[in-house]
Write a protein that holds these residues in place. Structure first.
Motif, PDB file in Angstrom:
ATOM      1  N   THR A   1       0.845  -1.192   0.000  1.00 21.83           N
ATOM      2  CA  THR A   1       0.000   0.000   0.000  1.00 21.83           C
ATOM      3  C   THR A   1       0.880   1.242   0.000  1.00 21.83           C
ATOM      4  O   THR A   1       1.760   1.388   0.845  1.00 21.83           O
ATOM      5  CB  THR A   1      -0.917   0.009   1.237  1.00 21.83           C
TER       6      THR A   1
ATOM      7  N   SER B   1      -2.705   4.938   2.228  1.00 22.90           N
ATOM      8  CA  SER B   1      -3.844   4.291   2.873  1.00 22.90           C
ATOM      9  C   SER B   1      -4.843   5.345   3.321  1.00 22.90           C
ATOM     10  O   SER B   1      -4.471   6.430   3.751  1.00 22.90           O
ATOM     11  CB  SER B   1      -3.372   3.472   4.069  1.00 22.90           C
TER      12      SER B   1
ATOM     13  N   SER C   1      -7.175   4.899   5.847  1.00 22.63           N
ATOM     14  CA  SER C   1      -7.781   4.150   6.956  1.00 22.63           C
ATOM     15  C   SER C   1      -8.808   4.985   7.701  1.00 22.63           C
ATOM     16  O   SER C   1      -9.691   4.453   8.358  1.00 22.63           O
ATOM     17  CB  SER C   1      -6.701   3.667   7.918  1.00 22.63           C
TER      18      SER C   1
ATOM     19  N   ALA D   1      -7.507   2.041  -0.644  1.00 22.47           N
ATOM     20  CA  ALA D   1      -6.063   2.261  -0.573  1.00 22.47           C
ATOM     21  C   ALA D   1      -5.452   2.194  -1.970  1.00 22.47           C
ATOM     22  O   ALA D   1      -5.911   1.456  -2.824  1.00 22.47           O
ATOM     23  CB  ALA D   1      -5.428   1.215   0.326  1.00 22.47           C
TER      24      ALA D   1
ATOM     25  N   HIS E   1      -2.402   1.058  -4.187  1.00 22.15           N
ATOM     26  CA  HIS E   1      -1.339   0.061  -4.109  1.00 22.15           C
ATOM     27  C   HIS E   1      -0.299   0.301  -5.195  1.00 22.15           C
ATOM     28  O   HIS E   1      -0.562   0.949  -6.217  1.00 22.15           O
ATOM     29  CB  HIS E   1      -1.923  -1.343  -4.249  1.00 22.15           C
TER      30      HIS E   1
END
Length: 198
Positions: free
Chosen positions: A10, A13, A15, A153, A155
């Protein structure tokens, strides 16, 4: 294929943003990732073949609106049984005057009708190469948009694949422009040996 098959670490991110992804029961994320990649590959191959066929149709019958209407009609006929197999609950098919209805109308107009007319017009004017080359670019755009709007996310595989897609996109456009430029120059040249005119 790199975007689909290689996820990688990742890079960025999100989150803090809740991820609202559709979950299929009894299937892991990896199996859905591979199935989605295979379906995406099949779609791109079939779309490329369709663009070649549609170019021939446009040479015989250059009416973009009629071709688009028939395309949409037959796509509806083919996809309706599959949709009803996927969602057999008829209550789920009821439309309410809210955001869902607005998104359906918007995607029907811009997602199918408008884009199909533009693609058909492009096929008639430039041929299948220019139109088909824009399709893989949508994969990179989808990865960026899913990061921005859905909070998924980002990548490494998506970034590397997106860069490869963009470089390939511009390489094909550059090669095609040089090819057409060379043809135009050749047609303007006067042959060295001309037959004497009497």
């Amino acid at each position: 294929m790199l975007v689909v098959l290689y996820k990688g670490p990742t890079i960025i991110s999100t989150s803090s943003m809740p991820s609202q992804s559709l979950q299929w029961p009894l299937q892991s994320t990896q199996s859905r990732w591979v199935i989605g990649g295979i379906l995406l590959l099949i779609e791109n191959l079939l779309i490329s073949v369709w663009y070649i066929i549609q170019t021939q149709i446009m040479k015989l019958y250059p009416a973009e609106f009629v071709v688009t209407l028939l395309y949409g009609l037959f796509a509806t006929i083919i996809s309706a049984p599959i949709c009803f197999m996927g969602e057999s609950n008829l209550c789920a098919w009821r439309l309410k005057p809210d955001v869902e209805l607005a998104s359906i109308v918007y995607s029907a107009f811009f997602g199918l009708t408008f884009s199909a007319i533009v693609h058909t017009f492009g096929l008639r004017m430039k041929g299948p190469v220019y139109t088909a080359i824009f399709k893989p670019l949508s994969i990179a755009i989808a990865a960026i948009m899913s990061f921005i709007f859905l909070g998924e996310a980002l990548h490494l595989g998506s970034v590397i694949g997106g860069v490869i897609i963009c470089v390939g996109f511009y390489a094909v456009l550059w090669g095609k422009a040089n090819d057409e430029g060379g043809k135009n120059e050749d047609s303007c040249k006067i042959p060295l040996l001309q037959s004497p005119s009497n």
